[in-house]
Design a protein around this motif. Structure first.
Motif, PDB file in Angstrom:
ATOM      1  N   VAL A  63       0.731  -8.921  23.657  1.00 15.65           N
ATOM      2  CA  VAL A  63       1.296 -10.159  23.127  1.00 15.65           C
ATOM      3  C   VAL A  63       2.494  -9.789  22.271  1.00 15.65           C
ATOM      4  O   VAL A  63       2.394  -8.942  21.375  1.00 15.65           O
ATOM      5  CB  VAL A  63       0.268 -10.946  22.282  1.00 15.65           C
ATOM      6  N   LYS A  64       3.625 -10.409  22.567  1.00 14.04           N
ATOM      7  CA  LYS A  64       4.836 -10.175  21.795  1.00 14.04           C
ATOM      8  C   LYS A  64       5.499 -11.528  21.558  1.00 14.04           C
ATOM      9  O   LYS A  64       6.010 -12.142  22.488  1.00 14.04           O
ATOM     10  CB  LYS A  64       5.783  -9.230  22.523  1.00 14.04           C
ATOM     11  N   ASP A  65       5.444 -11.970  20.327  1.00 14.35           N
ATOM     12  CA  ASP A  65       5.942 -13.287  19.952  1.00 14.35           C
ATOM     13  C   ASP A  65       5.234 -14.360  20.783  1.00 14.35           C
ATOM     14  O   ASP A  65       4.027 -14.424  20.762  1.00 14.35           O
ATOM     15  CB  ASP A  65       7.468 -13.349  20.102  1.00 14.35           C
ATOM     16  N   LYS A  66       5.984 -15.151  21.514  1.00 14.97           N
ATOM     17  CA  LYS A  66       5.400 -16.220  22.331  1.00 14.97           C
ATOM     18  C   LYS A  66       5.026 -15.748  23.733  1.00 14.97           C
ATOM     19  O   LYS A  66       4.520 -16.517  24.535  1.00 14.97           O
ATOM     20  CB  LYS A  66       6.390 -17.378  22.458  1.00 14.97           C
ATOM     21  N   LYS A  67       5.289 -14.482  24.027  1.00 15.00           N
ATOM     22  CA  LYS A  67       5.061 -13.950  25.377  1.00 15.00           C
ATOM     23  C   LYS A  67       3.730 -13.217  25.462  1.00 15.00           C
ATOM     24  O   LYS A  67       3.442 -12.354  24.647  1.00 15.00           O
ATOM     25  CB  LYS A  67       6.203 -13.018  25.781  1.00 15.00           C
ATOM     26  N   VAL A  68       2.948 -13.592  26.470  1.00 15.74           N
ATOM     27  CA  VAL A  68       1.662 -12.946  26.716  1.00 15.74           C
ATOM     28  C   VAL A  68       1.781 -12.218  28.047  1.00 15.74           C
ATOM     29  O   VAL A  68       1.956 -12.857  29.096  1.00 15.74           O
ATOM     30  CB  VAL A  68       0.510 -13.970  26.763  1.00 15.74           C
ATOM     31  N   TYR A  69       1.715 -10.893  28.006  1.00 18.46           N
ATOM     32  CA  TYR A  69       1.782 -10.075  29.217  1.00 18.46           C
ATOM     33  C   TYR A  69       0.354  -9.826  29.701  1.00 18.46           C
ATOM     34  O   TYR A  69      -0.505  -9.410  28.920  1.00 18.46           O
ATOM     35  CB  TYR A  69       2.465  -8.736  28.922  1.00 18.46           C
ATOM     36  N   LEU A  70       0.139 -10.074  30.974  1.00 17.06           N
ATOM     37  CA  LEU A  70      -1.194  -9.909  31.555  1.00 17.06           C
ATOM     38  C   LEU A  70      -1.102  -9.248  32.919  1.00 17.06           C
ATOM     39  O   LEU A  70      -0.126  -9.446  33.650  1.00 17.06           O
ATOM     40  CB  LEU A  70      -1.864 -11.277  31.739  1.00 17.06           C
ATOM     41  N   PRO A  71      -2.134  -8.490  33.292  1.00 16.35           N
ATOM     42  CA  PRO A  71      -2.188  -7.991  34.671  1.00 16.35           C
ATOM     43  C   PRO A  71      -2.347  -9.170  35.632  1.00 16.35           C
ATOM     44  O   PRO A  71      -2.928 -10.201  35.276  1.00 16.35           O
ATOM     45  CB  PRO A  71      -3.449  -7.122  34.686  1.00 16.35           C
ATOM     46  N   ILE A  72      -1.836  -9.022  36.829  1.00 16.75           N
ATOM     47  CA  ILE A  72      -1.874 -10.081  37.849  1.00 16.75           C
ATOM     48  C   ILE A  72      -3.274 -10.677  37.999  1.00 16.75           C
ATOM     49  O   ILE A  72      -3.444 -11.893  38.047  1.00 16.75           O
ATOM     50  CB  ILE A  72      -1.400  -9.529  39.219  1.00 16.75           C
ATOM     51  N   TYR A  73      -4.292  -9.833  38.062  1.00 12.37           N
ATOM     52  CA  TYR A  73      -5.639 -10.326  38.343  1.00 12.37           C
ATOM     53  C   TYR A  73      -6.178 -11.255  37.257  1.00 12.37           C
ATOM     54  O   TYR A  73      -7.089 -12.030  37.497  1.00 12.37           O
ATOM     55  CB  TYR A  73      -6.618  -9.164  38.559  1.00 12.37           C
ATOM     56  N   MET A  74      -5.609 -11.218  36.055  1.00 12.53           N
ATOM     57  CA  MET A  74      -6.128 -12.052  34.973  1.00 12.53           C
ATOM     58  C   MET A  74      -5.766 -13.525  35.112  1.00 12.53           C
ATOM     59  O   MET A  74      -6.206 -14.351  34.320  1.00 12.53           O
ATOM     60  CB  MET A  74      -5.696 -11.503  33.620  1.00 12.53           C
ATOM     61  N   ILE A  75      -5.005 -13.869  36.137  1.00  9.22           N
ATOM     62  CA  ILE A  75      -4.697 -15.279  36.373  1.00  9.22           C
ATOM     63  C   ILE A  75      -5.970 -16.088  36.586  1.00  9.22           C
ATOM     64  O   ILE A  75      -6.002 -17.281  36.318  1.00  9.22           O
ATOM     65  CB  ILE A  75      -3.709 -15.442  37.560  1.00  9.22           C
ATOM     66  N   MET A  76      -7.048 -15.437  36.999  1.00  8.99           N
ATOM     67  CA  MET A  76      -8.305 -16.162  37.213  1.00  8.99           C
ATOM     68  C   MET A  76      -8.856 -16.748  35.918  1.00  8.99           C
ATOM     69  O   MET A  76      -9.675 -17.651  35.938  1.00  8.99           O
ATOM     70  CB  MET A  76      -9.338 -15.263  37.874  1.00  8.99           C
ATOM     71  N   PHE A  77      -8.387 -16.273  34.764  1.00 10.75           N
ATOM     72  CA  PHE A  77      -8.845 -16.774  33.471  1.00 10.75           C
ATOM     73  C   PHE A  77      -7.893 -17.805  32.863  1.00 10.75           C
ATOM     74  O   PHE A  77      -8.020 -18.143  31.704  1.00 10.75           O
ATOM     75  CB  PHE A  77      -9.006 -15.616  32.481  1.00 10.75           C
TER      76      PHE A  77
END
Length: 175
Positions: free
Chosen positions: A142-156
């Motif tokens: 998490v950096k400021d308003k940006k949340v970086y996630l691995p592709i597979y976490m879209i399920m959440f």
């Protein structure tokens, strides 16, 4: 009422990333994604299919990753849009989550932290965007308003909150 075959997922362009997104829709501008990533990959040549299976680093997985994200969001009944502006740039998806407009960028390369359009929109007070997701092969950050996630976490996606995007799973019942 017309029936749809649902083999494609239409993603309409919006004039600006502000609520309600439906009223900002430009019905004549849209992208189509396959409702099953298998339909997309079936169109690829045998050589490209083998490169995907072998995790070849030379192949651009951008279209494949975007289709996976569109498919997963549609499965969660999230209305999808995209944004493209000469002034601000383009980002892949925009949706409404928890009553807020949320941009989603999908990155397939190593430079997944470069996203000028997203930066431009996040710094515009008139859009009032509080969080954005960048999905890639990277790790959770998490950096400021940006949340970086691995592709597979879209399920959440329905459970994600900017304050705590990391989940603890109880795996005690698994044997």
């Amino acid at each position: 009422m017309a029936k749809r075959c649902r083999c494609c997922i239409p993603v309409y362009n919006i004039e600006e990333p502000k609520q309600p997104l439906l009223l900002n829709t430009q019905r004549s501008l849209f992208k189509l994604f396959y409702s099953d990533v298998g339909l997309l990959t079936s169109l690829y040549s045998d050589i490209v299919k083998m490169k995907i299976l072998n995790k070849d680093k030379d192949i651009n997985n951008g279209a494949l990753f975007e289709n996976v994200i569109a498919q997963e969001l549609a499965a969660h009944h999230v209305d999808l849009y995209y944004y493209n502006s000469k002034k601000f740039g383009e980002f892949d998806f925009v949706c409404e989550l928890d009553g807020e407009v949320v941009p989603i960028e999908v990155k397939s390369g190593k430079d997944y932290k470069k996203h000028s359009a997203l930066e431009n929109v996040l710094h515009e007070a008139i859009f009032d965007i509080h969080r954005a997701y960048i999905l890639s092969n990277g790790n959770v950050e998490v950096k400021d308003k940006k949340v970086y996630l691995p592709i597979y976490m879209i399920m959440f996606i329905e459970n994600m909150k900017l304050e705590n995007p990391i989940y603890k799973l109880d795996l005690n019942g698994l044997h």
